[in-house]
Design an enzyme around this catalytic site. Structure first.
Site, PDB file in Angstrom:
ATOM      1  N   ASN A   1      29.434  35.732  22.948  1.00  0.00           N
ATOM      2  CA  ASN A   1      29.242  36.948  23.740  1.00  0.00           C
ATOM      3  C   ASN A   1      30.607  37.571  23.997  1.00  0.00           C
ATOM      4  O   ASN A   1      31.364  37.089  24.841  1.00  0.00           O
ATOM      5  CB  ASN A   1      28.537  36.581  25.058  1.00  0.00           C
ATOM      6  CG  ASN A   1      28.330  37.785  25.954  1.00  0.00           C
ATOM      7  OD1 ASN A   1      28.601  38.917  25.545  1.00  0.00           O
ATOM      8  ND2 ASN A   1      27.869  37.557  27.167  1.00  0.00           N
TER       9      ASN A   1
ATOM     10  N   LYS B   1      31.265  40.381  25.264  1.00  0.00           N
ATOM     11  CA  LYS B   1      31.251  41.216  26.479  1.00  0.00           C
ATOM     12  C   LYS B   1      31.882  42.596  26.200  1.00  0.00           C
ATOM     13  O   LYS B   1      31.824  43.074  25.072  1.00  0.00           O
ATOM     14  CB  LYS B   1      31.916  40.465  27.636  1.00  0.00           C
ATOM     15  CG  LYS B   1      31.249  39.081  27.855  1.00  0.00           C
ATOM     16  CD  LYS B   1      31.621  38.424  29.142  1.00  0.00           C
ATOM     17  CE  LYS B   1      30.895  37.079  29.255  1.00  0.00           C
ATOM     18  NZ  LYS B   1      31.150  36.384  30.504  1.00  0.00           N
TER      19      LYS B   1
ATOM     20  N   HIS C   1      21.609  38.807  31.558  1.00  0.00           N
ATOM     21  CA  HIS C   1      22.889  38.138  31.845  1.00  0.00           C
ATOM     22  C   HIS C   1      23.264  38.381  33.312  1.00  0.00           C
ATOM     23  O   HIS C   1      23.016  39.472  33.845  1.00  0.00           O
ATOM     24  CB  HIS C   1      23.973  38.689  30.914  1.00  0.00           C
ATOM     25  CG  HIS C   1      25.219  37.856  30.925  1.00  0.00           C
ATOM     26  ND1 HIS C   1      26.109  37.893  31.975  1.00  0.00           N
ATOM     27  CD2 HIS C   1      25.703  36.939  30.049  1.00  0.00           C
ATOM     28  CE1 HIS C   1      27.099  37.032  31.731  1.00  0.00           C
ATOM     29  NE2 HIS C   1      26.865  36.444  30.560  1.00  0.00           N
TER      30      HIS C   1
ATOM     31  N   GLU D   1      25.941  39.074  34.639  1.00  0.00           N
ATOM     32  CA  GLU D   1      26.812  40.234  34.849  1.00  0.00           C
ATOM     33  C   GLU D   1      26.010  41.523  34.886  1.00  0.00           C
ATOM     34  O   GLU D   1      26.421  42.500  35.513  1.00  0.00           O
ATOM     35  CB  GLU D   1      27.904  40.265  33.759  1.00  0.00           C
ATOM     36  CG  GLU D   1      28.941  39.163  33.990  1.00  0.00           C
ATOM     37  CD  GLU D   1      29.685  38.727  32.744  1.00  0.00           C
ATOM     38  OE1 GLU D   1      29.546  39.377  31.696  1.00  0.00           O
ATOM     39  OE2 GLU D   1      30.407  37.715  32.831  1.00  0.00           O
TER      40      GLU D   1
ATOM     41  N   GLU E   1      23.220  29.520  32.632  1.00  0.00           N
ATOM     42  CA  GLU E   1      24.610  29.889  32.904  1.00  0.00           C
ATOM     43  C   GLU E   1      24.797  29.980  34.417  1.00  0.00           C
ATOM     44  O   GLU E   1      24.559  31.044  35.013  1.00  0.00           O
ATOM     45  CB  GLU E   1      24.936  31.261  32.306  1.00  0.00           C
ATOM     46  CG  GLU E   1      24.912  31.328  30.811  1.00  0.00           C
ATOM     47  CD  GLU E   1      25.825  32.436  30.282  1.00  0.00           C
ATOM     48  OE1 GLU E   1      26.686  32.128  29.461  1.00  0.00           O
ATOM     49  OE2 GLU E   1      25.695  33.597  30.707  1.00  0.00           O
TER      50      GLU E   1
ATOM     51  N   GLY F   1      33.463  32.213  33.495  1.00  0.00           N
ATOM     52  CA  GLY F   1      34.808  32.790  33.582  1.00  0.00           C
ATOM     53  C   GLY F   1      35.705  32.156  34.626  1.00  0.00           C
ATOM     54  O   GLY F   1      36.724  32.731  34.998  1.00  0.00           O
TER      55      GLY F   1
ATOM     56  N   SER G   1      32.344  28.768  30.958  1.00  0.00           N
ATOM     57  CA  SER G   1      33.640  28.107  30.742  1.00  0.00           C
ATOM     58  C   SER G   1      33.591  27.065  29.630  1.00  0.00           C
ATOM     59  O   SER G   1      34.246  26.020  29.721  1.00  0.00           O
ATOM     60  CB  SER G   1      34.160  27.491  32.045  1.00  0.00           C
ATOM     61  OG  SER G   1      34.416  28.504  32.988  1.00  0.00           O
TER      62      SER G   1
HETATM   63  P1  13P Z   1      32.800  32.316  29.778  1.00  0.00           P
HETATM   64  O1  13P Z   1      32.603  31.419  28.565  1.00  0.00           O
HETATM   65  O2  13P Z   1      33.947  33.242  29.644  1.00  0.00           O
HETATM   66  O3  13P Z   1      32.784  31.497  31.029  1.00  0.00           O
HETATM   67  O4  13P Z   1      31.507  33.266  29.836  1.00  0.00           O
HETATM   68  C1  13P Z   1      30.253  32.713  29.775  1.00  0.00           C
HETATM   69  C2  13P Z   1      29.267  33.794  29.599  1.00  0.00           C
HETATM   70  O5  13P Z   1      29.002  34.563  30.496  1.00  0.00           O
HETATM   71  C3  13P Z   1      28.640  33.924  28.274  1.00  0.00           C
HETATM   72  O6  13P Z   1      27.560  34.792  28.314  1.00  0.00           O
END
Ligand code: 13P
Length: 258
Positions: free
Chosen positions: A7, A9, A94, A96, A166, A172, A211
């Site tokens: 991903n 982003k 997601h 986010e 997640e 992150g 992470s």
């Molecule tokens: P990170 O791997 O940067 O923690 O992000 C995870 C994520 O949100 C994948 O969709």
């Protein structure tokens, strides 16, 4: 089968996306047993990345999808448009996006649109906040997210469903969940999803995200209940995504010889 979903982003221009897709593809070269690798660029780069992936073993995914196939939804990209551009996966719900106001009802509409026709597999994201985990309510919270998203959904025969666990506190932060925290959650998710939707066996995969890096990927992937990884930050670094894909190849080869 193991899945590695990259991903990217809200990062990378078109040229950088194509370069990263090409670089990621190299990790599969010369390997017999490979995971299902899906790259999810921004919408702006989907068309060009698609060209890079044609006649390869890597798949194209979208980071989001509009609430239906097509229609009067300014600024959204619908299921038909994602099919047109060659996506075979789409991330839905997601955290986010949920934090920007995406509701369970919208997530339900997106899933319904994806299953209406066509060939795009949803990757539904679920996960609790730190407060919820500290209160001992993590499983209850995730169960409710699954019920809200999946109840009443009509999933045709032979359609697949991917769920990504997640936890928000692991995304992150450099602080991934532990295998001991993930495995019981994965098992609960598999059972609840099968009870609600009837999707089972190889048609259902439960992934972990948060992470994931070169150090911890192997430890997650060797767990039989973790069907793959949804990778954010590390998927933007060519060395890291190679090492993560390599771990998946190793685990798959080792499990095959058991
Ligand atoms: P990170 O791997 O940067 O923690 O992000 C995870 C994520 O949100 C994948 O969709």
């Amino acid at each position: 089968m193991k899945y590695i979903i990259a991903n990217w982003k809200m990062n990378l221009g078109i040229r950088e996306s194509v370069a990263l897709a090409r670089g990621t593809l190299h990790a599969l070269q010369g390997k017999e047993k490979v995971p299902e690798v899906v790259v999810c660029p921004s919408f702006t780069a989907l068309a060009e990345v698609r060209k890079t992936l044609s006649r390869t073993r890597m798949f194209l995914g979208a980071q989001n999808v509009g609430p239906g196939r097509a229609g009067a939804f300014t600024g959204e990209v619908g299921v038909s448009q994602l099919e047109d551009i060659g996506c075979t996966f789409a991330i839905v719900g997601h955290s986010e996006r949920r934090s920007l106001g995406e509701t369970d009802s919208t997530i339900g509409k997106k899933l319904a649109g994806l299953y209406e026709t066509g060939n795009i597999t949803p990757i539904l994201c679920v996960g609790e906040s730190k407060d919820v985990r500290d209160a001992g309510e993590a499983e209850k919270f995730v169960k409710k997210e699954l019920k809200d998203a999946l109840s009443g959904l009509k999933i045709g025969r032979r359609r697949k469903l991917l769920i990504a666990y997640e936890p928000l506190w692991a995304i992150g932060t450099g602080k991934p969940a532990s295998v001991l925290e993930i495995v019981p959650m994965q098992e609960m998710i598999r059972k609840v999803v099968t009870d609600i939707t009837g999707v089972d066996g190889a048609d259902l995969a439960v992934l972990y995200g948060g992470s994931v890096d070169t150090e911890n990927a192997y430890g997650f992937l060797r767990e039989p209940s973790i069907d793959g990884l949804l990778v954010g930050g590390a998927s933007l670094k060519i060395h890291d995504i190679h090492a993560i894909i390599e771990s998946a190849c190793e685990v798959m080869t080792a499990q095959e010889s058991l």
